[in-house]
Design a protein around this motif. Structure first.
Motif, mmCIF file in Angstrom:
data_model
loop_
_atom_site.group_PDB
_atom_site.id
_atom_site.type_symbol
_atom_site.label_atom_id
_atom_site.label_comp_id
_atom_site.label_asym_id
_atom_site.label_seq_id
_atom_site.Cartn_x
_atom_site.Cartn_y
_atom_site.Cartn_z
ATOM 1 N N GLN A 227 0.861 -1.179 0.000
ATOM 2 C CA GLN A 227 0.000 0.000 0.000
ATOM 3 C C GLN A 227 0.898 1.230 0.000
ATOM 4 N N TRP A 228 0.423 2.254 -0.697
ATOM 5 C CA TRP A 228 1.221 3.472 -0.806
ATOM 6 C C TRP A 228 1.401 4.162 0.539
ATOM 7 N N THR A 229 0.381 4.125 1.377
ATOM 8 C CA THR A 229 0.512 4.779 2.691
ATOM 9 C C THR A 229 1.539 4.059 3.551
ATOM 10 N N VAL A 230 1.573 2.730 3.463
ATOM 11 C CA VAL A 230 2.577 1.973 4.216
ATOM 12 C C VAL A 230 3.974 2.328 3.721
ATOM 13 N N LEU A 231 4.129 2.448 2.422
ATOM 14 C CA LEU A 231 5.426 2.822 1.849
ATOM 15 C C LEU A 231 5.878 4.182 2.368
ATOM 16 N N LEU A 232 4.978 5.137 2.350
ATOM 17 C CA LEU A 232 5.305 6.483 2.808
ATOM 18 C C LEU A 232 5.652 6.502 4.293
ATOM 19 N N PHE A 233 4.772 5.938 5.116
ATOM 20 C CA PHE A 233 4.987 6.006 6.567
ATOM 21 C C PHE A 233 6.142 5.129 7.034
ATOM 22 N N ALA A 234 6.363 3.984 6.393
ATOM 23 C CA ALA A 234 7.485 3.132 6.788
ATOM 24 C C ALA A 234 8.816 3.823 6.500
ATOM 25 N N ASN A 235 8.915 4.485 5.366
ATOM 26 C CA ASN A 235 10.165 5.181 5.046
ATOM 27 C C ASN A 235 10.359 6.410 5.918
ATOM 28 N N LEU A 236 9.300 7.150 6.190
ATOM 29 C CA LEU A 236 9.425 8.301 7.096
ATOM 30 C C LEU A 236 9.787 7.852 8.508
ATOM 31 N N LEU A 237 9.172 6.767 8.967
ATOM 32 C CA LEU A 237 9.490 6.238 10.290
ATOM 33 C C LEU A 237 10.936 5.744 10.343
ATOM 34 N N PHE A 238 11.407 5.140 9.269
ATOM 35 C CA PHE A 238 12.801 4.696 9.216
ATOM 36 C C PHE A 238 13.753 5.883 9.297
ATOM 37 N N ILE A 239 13.471 6.942 8.572
ATOM 38 C CA ILE A 239 14.337 8.133 8.596
ATOM 39 C C ILE A 239 14.352 8.766 9.984
ATOM 40 N N VAL A 240 13.192 8.836 10.631
ATOM 41 C CA VAL A 240 13.123 9.384 11.992
ATOM 42 C C VAL A 240 13.888 8.487 12.965
ATOM 43 N N ALA A 241 13.735 7.172 12.828
ATOM 44 C CA ALA A 241 14.439 6.250 13.717
ATOM 45 C C ALA A 241 15.948 6.341 13.537
ATOM 46 N N VAL A 242 16.416 6.449 12.305
ATOM 47 C CA VAL A 242 17.851 6.590 12.050
ATOM 48 C C VAL A 242 18.369 7.887 12.673
ATOM 49 N N THR A 243 17.615 8.950 12.535
ATOM 50 C CA THR A 243 18.020 10.225 13.126
ATOM 51 C C THR A 243 18.101 10.130 14.642
ATOM 52 N N ILE A 244 17.123 9.500 15.264
ATOM 53 C CA ILE A 244 17.141 9.345 16.722
ATOM 54 C C ILE A 244 18.295 8.459 17.165
ATOM 55 N N VAL A 245 18.537 7.368 16.448
ATOM 56 C CA VAL A 245 19.631 6.470 16.813
ATOM 57 C C VAL A 245 20.967 7.193 16.712
ATOM 58 N N ILE A 246 21.161 7.960 15.654
ATOM 59 C CA ILE A 246 22.451 8.620 15.464
ATOM 60 C C ILE A 246 22.626 9.809 16.406
ATOM 61 N N LEU A 247 21.584 10.584 16.616
ATOM 62 C CA LEU A 247 21.718 11.797 17.428
ATOM 63 C C LEU A 247 21.542 11.575 18.924
#
Length: 101
Positions: A69-89
């Protein structure tokens, strides 16, 4: 046609994200400056962070193709980017402070 467009877009976006994680891993494991004697290179924290990021990406990629689903694609990638930012920072400096006084 819609399903093929979804697969193409999902593959392209995830290859870009995997490239970013790979570049981050390269930056974690290669030290071009004078090494700090108190922090070994590569450190176990760097390896753990990189394995965590790769496993988060793998789960996100699997979940996107499971639901298709397109919404899953959008939210999964946004959640991944936020998680990477939190892990690194947040997580990475905290682990360095706890392990390397």
């Amino acid at each position: 046609m819609k399903n093929k467009l979804y697969h193409l877009f999902a593959h392209v976006v995830n290859i870009i994200l995997l490239g970013a994680v790979g570049f981050l891993g390269l930056a974690l494991f290669v030290n071009i400056s004078e090494p700090d004697p108190s922090v070994p290179s590569p450190s176990p924290i760097d390896m753990g962070i990189w394995i965590l990021l790769l496993s988060m990406w793998g789960f996100s990629y699997w979940y996107q193709f499971k639901n298709r689903q397109w919404t899953v694609l959008l939210f999964a990638n946004l959640l991944f980017i936020v998680a990477v930012t939190i892990v690194i920072l947040v997580l990475m400096p905290l682990l360095y402070d706890l392990c390397y006084f």
